[in-house]
Design an enzyme around this catalytic site. Structure first.
Site, PDB file in Angstrom:
ATOM      1  N   TYR A 268      -5.078 -32.611 -18.158  1.00  0.00           N
ATOM      2  CA  TYR A 268      -3.826 -33.052 -18.782  1.00  0.00           C
ATOM      3  C   TYR A 268      -4.130 -33.543 -20.179  1.00  0.00           C
ATOM      4  CZ  TYR A 268       0.141 -32.720 -15.700  1.00  0.00           C
ATOM      5  OH  TYR A 268       1.198 -32.240 -14.987  1.00  0.00           O
TER       6      TYR A 268
ATOM      7  N   GLU B  57      -1.350 -34.433 -22.548  1.00  0.00           N
ATOM      8  CA  GLU B  57      -0.058 -34.709 -23.202  1.00  0.00           C
ATOM      9  C   GLU B  57      -0.307 -35.465 -24.500  1.00  0.00           C
ATOM     10  OE1 GLU B  57       2.636 -36.595 -20.491  1.00  0.00           O
ATOM     11  OE2 GLU B  57       2.700 -34.841 -19.192  1.00  0.00           O
TER      12      GLU B  57
ATOM     13  N   ASP C  97      12.168 -15.636 -36.190  1.00  0.00           N
ATOM     14  CA  ASP C  97      11.449 -15.452 -34.922  1.00  0.00           C
ATOM     15  C   ASP C  97      10.688 -14.134 -35.068  1.00  0.00           C
ATOM     16  OD1 ASP C  97      10.593 -14.727 -32.411  1.00  0.00           O
ATOM     17  OD2 ASP C  97      12.414 -15.390 -31.384  1.00  0.00           O
TER      18      ASP C  97
ATOM     19  N   THR D 256       5.797 -15.447 -30.375  1.00  0.00           N
ATOM     20  CA  THR D 256       4.905 -15.411 -29.226  1.00  0.00           C
ATOM     21  C   THR D 256       3.519 -15.055 -29.751  1.00  0.00           C
ATOM     22  OG1 THR D 256       5.476 -13.096 -28.884  1.00  0.00           O
ATOM     23  CG2 THR D 256       6.656 -14.710 -27.535  1.00  0.00           C
TER      24      THR D 256
ATOM     25  N   LYS E  42       2.146 -10.323 -28.290  1.00  0.00           N
ATOM     26  CA  LYS E  42       2.661  -8.969 -28.541  1.00  0.00           C
ATOM     27  C   LYS E  42       1.719  -8.289 -29.535  1.00  0.00           C
ATOM     28  CE  LYS E  42       7.437 -10.142 -27.342  1.00  0.00           C
ATOM     29  NZ  LYS E  42       7.693 -11.581 -27.404  1.00  0.00           N
TER      30      LYS E  42
ATOM     31  N   ARG F   5      -0.624 -14.900 -23.374  1.00  0.00           N
ATOM     32  CA  ARG F   5       0.828 -15.086 -23.288  1.00  0.00           C
ATOM     33  C   ARG F   5       1.167 -16.517 -23.702  1.00  0.00           C
ATOM     34  NH1 ARG F   5       4.692 -12.153 -21.291  1.00  0.00           N
ATOM     35  NH2 ARG F   5       3.111 -10.546 -21.215  1.00  0.00           N
TER      36      ARG F   5
HETATM   37  N1  DSN Z   1      11.213  -9.919 -23.662  1.00  0.00           N
HETATM   38  C1  DSN Z   1      10.517  -9.664 -24.910  1.00  0.00           C
HETATM   39  C2  DSN Z   1      10.561  -8.230 -25.286  1.00  0.00           C
HETATM   40  O1  DSN Z   1      10.239  -7.417 -24.459  1.00  0.00           O
HETATM   41  O2  DSN Z   1      10.894  -7.912 -26.413  1.00  0.00           O
HETATM   42  C3  DSN Z   1      10.981 -10.531 -25.998  1.00  0.00           C
HETATM   43  O3  DSN Z   1      10.615 -11.834 -25.713  1.00  0.00           O
END
Ligand code: DSN
Length: 430
Positions: free
Chosen positions: A67, A69, A213, A239, A242, A248
């Protein structure tokens, strides 16, 4: 299933499967099956990638036991010395990678990053201007059942009905009409370059905050294959898994100290408890990889591969929304090739042949979201495997063969065999 069935796995993965075969054979079997699935199929989902063995194994370590925090130097638990080092490393590398002054690496995912960003920049009930999911936006940008659509007053801008591209003059007019507190740019299914500078001018014109974003294009931004949202956006969310090819997770970036302070409070304790320190450690490793010069080559190749895949599909008679792509993804309108072909059918038939995709609505899609008239394809994962533009033309021809056969099992079997050869020649990263 025996671990000897997986000669292409890295030694740590083989050790893990051996360990689980003793500790939990059912889980060993399912993990081995998933490793095989990923190794033996072509991954064309635009939001997915294959992490390096270093990133994958850094995500499964002793760091999961803790933990932590709070933030480095200000934790609510003892024993955080090495966690402070890991988080500082991840933050410093993220700042260097994106050329900004502030990074919060704690968001568990992109939607959590967006929750904290909304809470930091807006009050409940504030007006937000964003692209709806039906036109390529993300659910956390204002979909009614999502936190964003529940707690904020969401107004839409849309892509141009003819060109299917952003029309910045129309967005500017819409911003003047709505007078939003915040404007969101950055999308899940938009294949064209985003003009962040123009968005900032639109935001400034109405005194709005600009949130970018960049979840889909973060790796392209980091690798210099898409313009950066800095210095234009006030706050940037993304994120990490990707095109950025990390574990992730989520990430929030800014250049503004006041924004940074608010973001830190809204991530913890505002919307999350203990950070996932094992994932933050893996983020540090992934950011370190993305800082290598070779990552620029990777990002450029992702874009070239998407362009080659687009050309191949057009040659086979498919229509691409917006007419093509500037980034890692393409949105294929299936209707002109075959009026009866749906995204749902295509996704299923292609999966049977070893090509993994997702059905996706196209702008003004007459079909519902679980059916759709479109298919979204991306080249981030294929490029990680070392595939190039000639391979993309071959893949376009497989896509067409399977879809034209309307899911014929013999065709799927044949294509699957050919794909297996390509996969064997291009193993997953070790
Ligand atoms: N769900 C994702 C996508 O496939 O684009 C976006 O967060």
């Amino acid at each position: 299933m025996k671990t000897t069935d997986h000669p292409s796995l890295d030694p740590l993965s083989l050790d893990l499967l051996n360990l689980l075969e003793q500790a939990d054979p059912g889980v060993a079997d399912l993990l081995a099956a998933e490793a095989n699935r990923q190794a033996n199929t072509l991954e064309l989902i635009a939001s997915e990638n294959h992490v390096s063995a270093a990133v994958m194994h850094a995500a499964g370590t002793w760091m999961t036991n803790k933990y932590a925090e709070g933030y480095p130097g200000k934790r609510y638990y003892g024993g955080c010395e090495h966690h402070d080092t890991a988080e500082d490393l991840a933050r410093d590398r993220a700042k260097e990678l994106f050329g900004c002054n502030f990074a919060n690496v704690q968001p568990h995912c992109g939607a959590n990053a967006n929750i904290a960003a909304f809470m930091a920049m807006c009050n409940p009930g504030d007006r937000i201007l964003s692209l709806p999911i039906k036109s390529g936006g993300h659910l956390s940008h204002g979909l009614k059942p999502n936190f964003s659509g529940t707690f904020y007053e969401i107004h839409d801008y849309d892509v141009d009905p003819e060109s299917e591209r952003l029309d910045y003059d129309v967005i500017a007019a819409r911003a003047r009409e709505v007078q939003p507190k915040m404007i969101i740019c950055g999308y899940s299914a938009y294949p064209r370059t985003i003009d962040f500078e123009r968005f900032r001018a639109i935001a400034d014109d109405v005194g709005a905050i600009l949130m970018a974003d960049i979840a889909h294009i973060a790796g392209l931004v980091a690798g210099g294959a898409h313009p950066s949202p800095f210095p234009h956006a006030h706050i940037v969310t993304t994120t990490t898994h990707k095109t950025l090819r990390g574990p992730r997770g989520g990430l929030i970036l800014s250049n503004d100290e006041d924004v940074a302070k608010k973001v830190d409070r809204k991530v913890f304790p505002g919307s999350q408890g203990g950070p996932l320190m094992h994932i933050i450690t893996a983020k540090a490793v992934a950011f370190g990889e993305a800082l290598q010069p070779s990552f620029n080559d990777y990002a450029a190749q992702v874009v070239s591969n998407a362009a080659a895949l687009a050309e191949g599909l057009v040659e086979h008679g498919y229509r691409l929304c917006t007419g093509g792509t500037d980034n890692h993804l393409l949105l294929v309108d299936l209707q002109p090739r075959d009026a009866d072909l749906t995204g749902a059918d295509a996704e299923q038939w292609l999966e049977a042949a070893g090509i993994i995709t997702n059905k996706n609505g196209i702008p003004n899609d007459p079909r519902p979201p679980m059916v759709t008239s479109g298919l979204r394809l991306g080249t981030a994962a294929l490029t990680t495997r070392g595939l190039g533009t000639d391979d993309m033309r071959q893949i376009a021809s497989w896509l067409d063969r399977v879809m034209a056969s309307k899911g014929d099992e013999a065709v799927a079997r044949e294509v699957r065999g050919e794909i297996r050869e390509m996969c064997d020649a291009h193993p997953l990263p070790h």
